[in-house]
Design an enzyme around this catalytic site. Sequence first.
Site, PDB file in Angstrom:
ATOM      1  N   GLY A  91     -20.787   6.248  -2.544  1.00  0.00           N
ATOM      2  CA  GLY A  91     -19.746   6.645  -3.505  1.00  0.00           C
ATOM      3  C   GLY A  91     -19.622   5.607  -4.609  1.00  0.00           C
ATOM      4  CG  ASN A  92     -16.214   5.732  -7.185  1.00  0.00           C
ATOM      5  OD1 ASN A  92     -16.926   6.296  -8.007  1.00  0.00           O
ATOM      6  ND2 ASN A  92     -15.043   6.208  -6.806  1.00  0.00           N
TER       7      ASN A  92
ATOM      8  N   GLY B  53     -22.462   5.351   2.844  1.00  0.00           N
ATOM      9  CA  GLY B  53     -21.516   5.829   1.827  1.00  0.00           C
ATOM     10  C   GLY B  53     -22.025   5.439   0.452  1.00  0.00           C
TER      11      GLY B  53
ATOM     12  CE  LYS C 121      -4.507   0.849   0.351  1.00  0.00           C
ATOM     13  NZ  LYS C 121      -5.603   0.111  -0.255  1.00  0.00           N
TER      14      LYS C 121
ATOM     15  CE1 TYR D 225     -26.534   5.567  -8.109  1.00  0.00           C
ATOM     16  CE2 TYR D 225     -24.607   4.956  -9.423  1.00  0.00           C
ATOM     17  CZ  TYR D 225     -25.945   5.309  -9.340  1.00  0.00           C
ATOM     18  OH  TYR D 225     -26.693   5.393 -10.475  1.00  0.00           O
TER      19      TYR D 225
END
Length: 362
Positions: free
Chosen positions: A181-182, A179, A67, A185
């Site tokens: 978001g990407n 949430g 990471k 949703y």
Amino acid sequence: MVAFVSDAETGLRAIIAIHALRFGKALGGVRFYDYKNEGEALTDVLRLSRAMTLKAAINNIPLGGGKAVILGNSADYEGAEREALLKAFAKHLNTLNGEYYAAEDVGTTVADLSVMFEESPYVAGLPEHIEVIKRHDARWGSGDPSPVTAQGVFYGILECLHRLYPNKKLSEHTFYVEGAGNTGYRLARFLHQAGAGHLYVADINPHAIAMCLDEFRGKVTRVSTDEGREREVTVYAPCALGNVVNDDTIPKFNCKIIAGSANNQLGELRHGDLLHERGILYAPDHIINSGGLLNVANEIESKGHYDRPDVFRKLLNIRSTLGRVFDRSAGENRSPARIAEEIALRILELECEFKETRRRVW
Ligand code: NAD
């Protein structure tokens, strides 16, 4: 391996962590985030790189864990300034001889990756159909991993529902998606299209909420995160932040299942045990959200010939992997979180023993 990276010209400050290379090259997203200090960034990158190792191991993906974090507020960097910073970061990737591949994460986009790719081939999760970019060979990018992650989470939720309610229809269940978001949703959209009962959605971004209210009209209610977590629903799907299952939140939950895309949902492993004691079925995050990793891994493995149908075939394994963890959890009356962690660590241990044996034989 932990590398502190800096560049005076662009003001870049970043940390790259490789947790393990036992399974293959380390792969992990680049998180561009406004950490309070270097200590907080270091803790995050170490935790996240370890989680990537476990995710690859338990899902049988031939990659190691890594990471990177770039310190700063992603939104403050635009245009030429952002490009210069990302390129400076990418140059450092070349010094690691391909042991770490950088991908997308919170604060970075697929477009950012193509900027990095101009300086380094050690970038994955590129835009779809990217071809000969400057110095490097042709590559077919795997594009945004979020739709694949969301579909995997949807499969995982179906497995959880099947375990607890084999005879109930999706329309009889309610869902809280935290949430939008990407991934969140898209998960909400999968649920809606499949005929789910009512959806509750929380997001701090009003645009994300507006999109859900518009698209799932009449079947969705906006809630705050506190309301969502306390609401009586079948499934709570954390799709924003990590550390949402902790000593404070566990007593408040009124759901039967926790299954979502967020990384590091449990504050600590023992919180998985507490969920088990409370009778809440938890889908370990590094299994249920592994679709994105699977997608990017295919781009690297296929050496530029990304094979989407192969990814979608393998995505179905999320259900069977979760199923096996739940079977063992039920048989031993221990939490799925602990079982999944033990299996991943045991796989790594065996891989080490195997490599050591092979080294001795040769
Ligand atoms: P995203 O940034 O697109 O979406 C996150 C959403 O959460 C945003 O709309 C944001 O406004 C909202 N949010 C942030 N803080 C919030 C809060 N306190 N309360 C309510 N909403 C809040 O990110 P994403 O790609 O959807 O990823 C979500 C999670 O899933 C992250 O933890 C990420 O590491 C993990 N994940 C993502 C992928 C992927 O393919 N994108 C793969 C594996 C894991």
